[in-house]
Every structure is written in C-alpha cells, then in structure tokens.
Design an enzyme around this catalytic site. Structure first.
Site, PDB file in Angstrom:
ATOM      1  N   HIS A 157       0.831  -1.216   0.000  1.00 57.02           N
ATOM      2  CA  HIS A 157       0.000   0.000   0.000  1.00 57.02           C
ATOM      3  C   HIS A 157       0.861   1.261   0.000  1.00 57.02           C
ATOM      4  O   HIS A 157       0.427   2.307   0.473  1.00 57.02           O
ATOM      5  CB  HIS A 157      -0.937   0.043   1.217  1.00 57.02           C
ATOM      6  CG  HIS A 157      -1.666  -1.231   1.490  1.00 57.02           C
ATOM      7  ND1 HIS A 157      -2.925  -1.500   1.004  1.00 57.02           N
ATOM      8  CD2 HIS A 157      -1.285  -2.359   2.165  1.00 57.02           C
ATOM      9  CE1 HIS A 157      -3.306  -2.701   1.397  1.00 57.02           C
ATOM     10  NE2 HIS A 157      -2.309  -3.259   2.090  1.00 57.02           N
ATOM     11  N   SER A 278      14.743  21.610 -16.257  1.00 54.22           N
ATOM     12  CA  SER A 278      13.551  22.421 -16.490  1.00 54.22           C
ATOM     13  C   SER A 278      13.979  23.719 -17.143  1.00 54.22           C
ATOM     14  O   SER A 278      15.059  24.237 -16.865  1.00 54.22           O
ATOM     15  CB  SER A 278      12.880  22.697 -15.148  1.00 54.22           C
ATOM     16  OG  SER A 278      12.127  23.894 -15.214  1.00 54.22           O
ATOM     17  N   LYS A 284      16.090  21.788 -11.090  1.00 55.81           N
ATOM     18  CA  LYS A 284      15.377  20.550 -11.412  1.00 55.81           C
ATOM     19  C   LYS A 284      16.196  19.546 -12.210  1.00 55.81           C
ATOM     20  O   LYS A 284      16.941  19.902 -13.121  1.00 55.81           O
ATOM     21  CB  LYS A 284      14.130  20.886 -12.228  1.00 55.81           C
ATOM     22  CG  LYS A 284      13.095  21.618 -11.426  1.00 55.81           C
ATOM     23  CD  LYS A 284      12.178  20.691 -10.685  1.00 55.81           C
ATOM     24  CE  LYS A 284      11.109  20.208 -11.643  1.00 55.81           C
ATOM     25  NZ  LYS A 284      10.185  19.326 -11.002  1.00 55.81           N
ATOM     26  N   GLU A 291       9.559   8.376 -17.055  1.00 55.59           N
ATOM     27  CA  GLU A 291       8.202   8.900 -17.262  1.00 55.59           C
ATOM     28  C   GLU A 291       7.683   8.551 -18.650  1.00 55.59           C
ATOM     29  O   GLU A 291       6.533   8.149 -18.823  1.00 55.59           O
ATOM     30  CB  GLU A 291       8.187  10.422 -17.088  1.00 55.59           C
ATOM     31  CG  GLU A 291       8.292  10.861 -15.643  1.00 55.59           C
ATOM     32  CD  GLU A 291       8.403  12.377 -15.526  1.00 55.59           C
ATOM     33  OE1 GLU A 291       7.615  12.961 -14.802  1.00 55.59           O
ATOM     34  OE2 GLU A 291       9.286  12.983 -16.171  1.00 55.59           O
TER      35      GLU A 291
END
Ligand code: ARG
Length: 475
Positions: A157, A278, A284, A291
């Site tokens: 979980h 970024s 970043k 992804e």
C-alpha cells in the site's frame, strides 16, 4: 503512373482520394525485403514444380534482387497509386524484366503474401526483442549483485512494511522480465508458420510444393487451413498482449524510479545522461526517461485494443480492414525495443543511495512483525501476538520511540513473554537474514537467486543466437 494489376474488370479510373485513402505503402514499405525474399522462394518453387520455366525464374529472381538493391540505395520511388508494397514491387519487376514478371503471382494472392511478409518481419523482430530482454535482465542482475548489502523498506500500500534487500526488489523485476521472454518465445512458435499456398482463401489448383517454399524460407511449420491462414491475426494479437504485459513491468519499474528519485525518497539518482532539466527551475532534474516509458505503456495497450477490435467482427476470410493491423504492430515493435534499450542503458549507471534507504527503514515500525513472531516462538497464538504488538506500537508512538528503544520492563507491561533476547531479533540484519523461506529476502537466498540467474542468462544469450536468422540480403 504504372498500371494497376487488378484493373482488368474496371472501366473507370480510381478516384485519387480513394488511392491515398486505401494506400498502405507509407507504412508497409517496411516489409519490402521480406516481400522480395518471399517472392524469390515462391518463384524457385514454381520453377521446381515446372509451373514456370527455370529460365523465367532466373529472370524474375534477378529482377527482384535488383529491386532490393535499388530500394536499399534509395533508387526506388514508391507509388501510392499502387496501394501497397506487394504491388509496388511487382510493378517495378515488370518494368525491370518485362512480361515474364506477370508469372510471379501464379498460385499466390496478396492475401497469403501479406501474411507471409508480416510473419517473416515478426520473427526477425522477436529475435531482437528476446535479445534485448536478456540484456535488460543481465543489467538488473548485475545491479542486484553490486548492491547485495543494501537494505531498504519493502512496501505494501506504499506504506513501509518490512525491510528487504534492494537486490531482492530488483530480482523481482528479473522474474517478471524472464516471464515476458517466455511469453514471446511461445508467441514465436505461432508466428513461425508458412502461409503461402493458401492463395486468396481456398488454396490453389497448381501443383505447388509448400514444403519446399517453407524450407527455403526456414519455416518449421506450414499452415493447415487456407482460410485460417489468410484471415487470422491472433499471432499479432498474442505478441501485442505479451508486449503490453512487458510494458506494464517496465512502467512499474518507471514508477518506482520516479518515486525513489524524488527528494522525499532520495533512494536513487537517475544518471545525468538519462535525465533532463527544467526551462524555468534551475534546480530541477527530471526523470523523463522513466516517465516516457510509463507513458508509452498506454500506446502499446492501445495497439492491443486496436487489433482486438479490428478482428472481433470480421467474417472469414480476408477483409481489407486487416490492413489496419500493421501500424499498431510496427509502432509496438519500435516502442518496445526503444523502452528495453533505454533501461538496459540507464540502469547500470543508476546511483544508489544506501544510507537513505537504510535510514528509511528506521521509520514505520518495520520490525513489528518480527516482534509478533517472537511472541509466537514463546508460545503465544499469532493473533494474540499481533494484538499485543499493536498495543506496543501504539505505546512507542506515544513515547516517540522505536520498538527497539523500549526497555524490557516497558515490554513486560504488555506481555510477560518478552525476554532480553527480543532485542536481538529486532535488528535490520536479523530481520532480513532470518527470512529464509523459499523466495524470501534473506541474503543467502538472494545471492543464490543471483548466481542462478547469471547461469541462466549465459544460456539465454546462446539461445538468442539461434533465433537470429542470418538475413538473406539479396546479392
Ligand atoms: N495491403 C493489404 C493488407 O495489408 C494487402 C492485401 C490486400 N489484399 C486484397 N485482397 N486487397 O492487408
């Protein structure tokens, strides 16, 4: 513009918009080498059976080989008005060798021809995919071996559950990808079937020898039913299903790498070469590769859905709808190979932050199960032990302490069964190493799994060689 091979019964010209609407040449041109190789084998068979003469066959074969060379050198402009790769090659053959070219299509239809081409294409690509999966598995096992001492929280979980070896976690993915490889190997058996001779749908009246054609094209099996041969695409659906499952596995790995590389977890760092920055936030570093792999799973599932939907209502035998099988298939092959390649390259340079992983194991009472198991060894029923330790956890939370930081007298308030030796089993090392049950995370188990995997992967690499067909590049 070249004449269409089928225009004998037509009195009107095809509308130009219909030509581009029905054309598949933009994508099925990928099959050209298979189309030519298949035609050469078919032509040899026709000559062997005296359906055409040896002289005619050698003229046709010479022409086909020249076309293959021309296409490779970019000396062949494909004509959309000729619908597909099969008709483009045939029209060009006529231009090259004249009237004799018209004999190549004896005892054959585009319906068995197209399915032959797709099967030949797929078995080559399956060999590539099997090799890529082995490569990825090698990398996973290598990483597991390198980090065999790293302990991390295992989750259920997404809540901290019990400590596990990081290697154990990696080896879980090894198992998934090995099953994927098995699925593709199974699918390959059903891809590797020779459909020529089925012709349009019913077979042919010519005295053909399909065993000979199959032998030339290295097919171990011949289709048993001509209608099935031209109208079934379950061999593609099966591949797409296997690809979808493999993408699920890569997508889950992506999700974990994305989570683990976040500031909140800090378990791993994606190598710079596989991350991007970024345009606005200078600090970043984004995990774009995982992804995108996670995202690309969606298009592969879409291809599987497309093929299932395409086929579900089609009456036997061939229907033009089936031309729509190619783009999802090609896209899936490219996507799957691309994703496998990315992970094979990214994972070896993944930076693993052992300290962060181990620090995370100190939160979340990961040793609560071990404490309950301890009480069971002292004679308590597991359910009672569970409740008792639950109360201990509540108490420790109130005290802002970890279980191992409580004193024996604290523990005795909850059960007289607690003795000094309880503290020995609450250490991280003990929690991992005592899980020696089959497939458990104990270091001795994981080390064994790694060395067995290493052996299996060596054999696999040899086996992969046997799938790679020596391409018959035309002379
Ligand atoms: N381009 C067609 C396909 O991909 C080839 C077969 C065409 N057959 C036909 N009878 N029109 O399915």
């Amino acid at each position: 513009m070249l004449k269409k091979p089928w225009d004998g019964r037509f009195t009107e010209k095809t509308d130009p918009t219909v030509e581009s609407f029905t054309s598949s040449i933009a994508f099925d041109k990928r099959l050209y080498l298979y189309d030519i190789e298949g035609s050469i084998a078919h032509c040899r068979m026709l000559a062997k059976q005296s359906i055409i003469t040896e002289e005619e066959a050698s003229q046709i074969i010479e022409g086909l080989n020249k076309i293959a060379r021309d296409i490779e050198r970019g000396n062949f402009e494909l004509d959309e008005s000729l619908e597909d790769v099969h008709m483009n090659v045939e029209a060009r053959l006529t231009a090259e060798v004249g009237k004799v070219a018209q004999k190549l299509h004896t005892a054959r239809s585009r319906n068995d021809q197209v399915v032959l081409d797709v099967r030949m294409y797929m078995r080559d690509e399956m060999a590539n995919i099997l090799t890529r999966i082995t490569g990825l598995c090698q990398v996973l096992v290598g990483l597991a071996k390198k980090h065999i001492d790293v302990v991390m929280p295992g989750y259920t979980h997404l809540q901290p559950a019990q400590p596990v070896l990081f290697s154990h976690h990696l080896m879980a993915y090894y198992e998934m990808f090995e099953r994927d490889r098995d699925r593709f190997k199974e699918a390959l058996k059903r891809i590797n079937v020779m459909p020529l001779g089925s012709a349009a749908l019913a077979g042919t009246t010519y005295p053909i020898d399909v065993e000979y054609t199959a032998e030339l094209l290295e097919f171990p099996e011949i289709s048993a039913n001509s209608m099935d041969a031209v109208s079934s695409r379950d061999f593609i659906i099966e591949f797409l299903a296997g690809a979808s499952i493999c993408m699920v596995h890569m997508s889950r790995l992506s999700e974990e790498l994305i989570l683990w590389s976040s500031a909140e977890f800090g378990f791993v760092e994606i190598p710079d070469a596989f991350a991007t920055g970024s345009s606005i936030m200078p600090q970043k570093k984004n995990p774009d590769v995982p992804e995108l792999i996670r995202g690309k799973a969606g298009r592969v599932f879409g291809s599987l859905m497309a093929l299932l939907t395409l086929m579900k209502g089609l009456p036997l035998s061939y229907n033009r709808d089936m031309q729509e099988d190619k783009e999802p298939l090609f896209d899936t092959v490219d996507t799957l190979k691309g994703c496998l390649e990315m992970y094979e390259k990214l994972l070896p340079s993944l930076k693993v932050n052992q300290a962060a992983m181990e620090k995370a194991t100190s939160k979340g009472f990961l040793n609560a199960t071990d404490m309950a198991d301890y009480l069971v060894t002292k004679g308590m029923a597991f359910r009672d032990a569970h409740r008792c330790v639950g109360e201990v956890v509540r108490y420790a939370m109130d005290q802002n302490k970890k279980l191992q930081e409580l004193s024996l007298s604290d523990l005795k308030k909850f059960s007289q069964a607690f003795e000094d030796d309880v503290f020995e089993i609450l250490t991280l090392e003990q929690m991992v190493d005592r899980r020696v049950s089959a497939g458990g995370t104990a270091k001795e188990n994981v080390a064994k799994a790694i060395s067995e995997a290493e052996k299996a992967l060596k054999l696999e690499a040899v086996e992969n060689e046997s799938y790679a067909r020596k391409k018959k590049t035309p002379k």
